[in-house]
Design an enzyme around this catalytic site. Structure first.
Site, PDB file in Angstrom:
ATOM      1  N   LYS A 126      42.492   8.422  29.348  1.00 45.95           N
ATOM      2  CA  LYS A 126      43.633   7.791  28.513  1.00 45.95           C
ATOM      3  C   LYS A 126      44.605   7.442  29.268  1.00 45.95           C
ATOM      4  O   LYS A 126      44.886   7.786  30.428  1.00 45.95           O
ATOM      5  CB  LYS A 126      44.061   9.260  27.945  1.00 45.95           C
ATOM      6  CG  LYS A 126      44.948   8.957  26.715  1.00 45.95           C
ATOM      7  CD  LYS A 126      43.861   8.723  25.328  1.00 45.95           C
ATOM      8  CE  LYS A 126      44.585   8.280  24.223  1.00 45.95           C
ATOM      9  NZ  LYS A 126      43.519   8.481  23.015  1.00 45.95           N
ATOM     10  N   ASP A 166      45.555   3.141  21.175  1.00 40.52           N
ATOM     11  CA  ASP A 166      46.080   4.228  20.516  1.00 40.52           C
ATOM     12  C   ASP A 166      47.259   3.882  19.821  1.00 40.52           C
ATOM     13  O   ASP A 166      47.819   2.736  19.564  1.00 40.52           O
ATOM     14  CB  ASP A 166      45.995   5.262  21.595  1.00 40.52           C
ATOM     15  CG  ASP A 166      45.997   6.717  21.109  1.00 40.52           C
ATOM     16  OD1 ASP A 166      45.096   7.137  20.654  1.00 40.52           O
ATOM     17  OD2 ASP A 166      47.122   7.418  20.946  1.00 40.52           O
ATOM     18  N   THR A 210      38.206   4.586  13.019  1.00 39.07           N
ATOM     19  CA  THR A 210      38.418   5.619  13.168  1.00 39.07           C
ATOM     20  C   THR A 210      38.746   6.440  11.638  1.00 39.07           C
ATOM     21  O   THR A 210      38.101   7.482  11.399  1.00 39.07           O
ATOM     22  CB  THR A 210      39.890   5.841  13.870  1.00 39.07           C
ATOM     23  OG1 THR A 210      39.684   5.071  15.096  1.00 39.07           O
ATOM     24  CG2 THR A 210      39.991   7.390  14.352  1.00 39.07           C
TER      25      THR A 210
HETATM   26  N1  GLU Z   1      42.491   6.102  21.132  1.00 45.01           N
HETATM   27  C1  GLU Z   1      41.426   6.072  20.134  1.00 45.01           C
HETATM   28  C2  GLU Z   1      40.717   7.804  20.281  1.00 45.01           C
HETATM   29  O1  GLU Z   1      41.632   8.544  20.548  1.00 45.01           O
HETATM   30  C3  GLU Z   1      40.195   5.301  20.493  1.00 45.01           C
HETATM   31  C4  GLU Z   1      39.915   5.236  22.048  1.00 45.01           C
HETATM   32  C5  GLU Z   1      38.841   3.959  22.352  1.00 45.01           C
HETATM   33  O2  GLU Z   1      38.508   3.318  21.351  1.00 45.01           O
HETATM   34  O3  GLU Z   1      38.542   3.884  23.735  1.00 45.01           O
HETATM   35  O4  GLU Z   1      39.648   7.976  20.419  1.00 45.01           O
END
Ligand code: GLU
Length: 445
Positions: A126, A166, A210
């Site tokens: 992250k 994100d 998502t």
């Molecule tokens: N930020 C998103 C998560 O919390 C997606 C991360 C991504 O696609 O690498 O899973």
């Protein structure tokens, strides 16, 4: 509490005492792992718990950029490379003023187990910066992204670390970040970032993934009680990407979404929220949801109010960590809520989770329910590697299969080690075991 768990917690707490959200995430996971310790003595023998709570690498860097007012700013940037045991580090970038090391580490830690649950070959990471994108001009955002990538580029790569979006980072920011990466490396390395625009390497359905995934997970939970989302009254917190596409799918499936929210307050529309307006405000006008009332006069907006006191059947916390506490949970339960499904990362506080568990309410934990986004990111990497572009239908179909598989994993492990509907424990155990097995195969590294 098992002595090994207690001892691990003590070490992790001592090491990270100034990072409460990280400690909260660690506690939530490792306290559910007790039932597997007896069957898997190698966890303690190889000290896997403590090893999993320590990121492989943490990078903090300075990002220097100039605002439209001519002033020079110095912003802190982060990338936490938490675990590469299942694949390249994978996880989003968050641009938000409240970002700090503890927030980054909590998100990185969650990402490891979430990514493991997808069954795909992605590790966990992250990153982000304490940057406020709201109110910035397009040029400022571009300059910031370029300055941010000027450091980040040396740490990432399609087989090393693959960031995505994100909060505060969408297709626009990914575009600027990619442009700078390409300029610095002189390589068109398509798979180095995901969440790209569809015209130049992005995957169809990544934007929706998502939110849609959260709804697919919800459908599976409801099926166990012979129910569906059709006709249900729904509230959603947030109005960003996850909330928007969750609302869209829920509405398509015949539910009625009556409220959503953002940092300024709660929007209530008894006829059902018009998702196209929310989308337009977020993606085109870049305005807060209050402006929705200019489009729909019968909607109301309550400044500063949370969404949780609006009576509903299904509730979807899709805004941010710890947004739903014990008091909110009680209100939801008193108002007859049947199901909670987490779209944001760790939106429910431990006492809220406990209240839902005690009341026997169906609960979809974030690391399972919101894994659809990162799963489609992995499908984007797969398409990039094969120089392919799949259809929306193909990607959506894969996403549905992945969400169903995650749900059955959660159920399997919940039934085996906890109580049949404790999907939170099931998700933690399933996610953990896959990482643990791979770590054992790789030896002491
Ligand atoms: N930020 C998103 C998560 O919390 C997606 C991360 C991504 O696609 O690498 O899973």
């Amino acid at each position: 509490m098992h002595p090994y768990i207690a001892q691990t917690l003590e070490t992790v707490e001592k090491r990270n005492h100034s990072e409460p959200v990280f400690l909260q995430a660690v506690r939530e996971v490792i306290t559910t792992l007790e039932p597997i310790l007896a069957e898997h003595p190698e966890i303690e023998d190889l000290n896997l718990l403590e090893r999993m709570c320590e990121p492989e690498r943490q990078v903090i860097f300075r990002v220097v950029w100039r605002g439209d007012d001519g002033k020079v700013r110095s912003t802190r940037g982060f990338r936490i490379e938490f675990s590469s045991v299942l694949g390249p580090y994978k996880g989003g970038l968050r641009f938000q003023p409240v970002v700090n090391m503890g927030v980054m580490k909590f998100l990185g830690f969650e990402q490891v187990f979430k990514n493991s649950l997808t069954g795909l070959n992605i590790g966990g990471g992250k990153g982000g910066a304490e940057f406020e994108p709201y109110g910035k001009s397009d040029d400022e955002v571009m300059r910031f992204c370029q300055a941010f990538m000027s450091e980040l580029y040396r740490h990432i790569g399609e087989q090393r670390d693959v960031p995505a979006g994100d909060m505060g980072v969408g297709a626009r920011e990914i575009g600027y970040l990619f442009g700078q990466y390409k300029r610095l490396t002189n390589r068109y390395e398509m798979g180095v970032l995901t969440g790209k625009s569809v015209g130049w390497g992005g995957s169809l359905a990544r934007m929706e993934a998502t939110g849609y995934g959260v709804v697919y997970f919800t459908q599976e939970m409801l099926k166990t009680r012979g129910e569906s989302v059709e006709g249900k009254r729904v509230i959603v917190s947030g109005a960003g990407n996850v909330a928007t596409y969750a609302m869209k799918k829920l509405t398509e499936l015949g539910a009625k979404v009556v409220a959503c929210s953002d940092i300024t307050g709660t929007l209530y529309h008894e006829d059902g929220i018009d998702v196209s307006v929310i989308k337009h405000l977020a993606e085109v006008e870049r305005k807060h949801i209050r402006a929705y009332c200019d489009h729909h006069r019968d909607a109301t907006f309550r400044l500063g109010a949370k969404v949780w006191n609006v009576p509903c059947d299904l509730a979807f916390p899709c805004a941010t960590q710890n947004e739903l506490d014990g008091k909110d949970a009680k209100e939801l339960i008193d108002n007859g809520v049947q199901l909670i499904c987490e779209g944001a990362n760790m939106p429910c506080t431990p006492d809220a989770m406990e209240a839902f568990r005690a009341a026997g309410i169906l609960f979809g934990p974030a690391k399972a329910a919101n894994a659809g986004g990162v799963a489609v990111s992995a499908l984007e990497m797969q398409q990039n590697a094969g120089l392919e572009q799949w259809t929306f239908k193909q990607v959506d179909h894969e996403l549905q299969k992945i969400m169903q598989r995650i749900f059955s994993q959660c159920t399997h492990y919940a039934e085996k080690y906890a109580t049949p509907t404790d999907y939170a424990a099931g998700a933690n155990i399933a996610g953990f075991l896959r990482v643990a097995q791979a770590m054992i195969s790789h030896g002491l590294i």
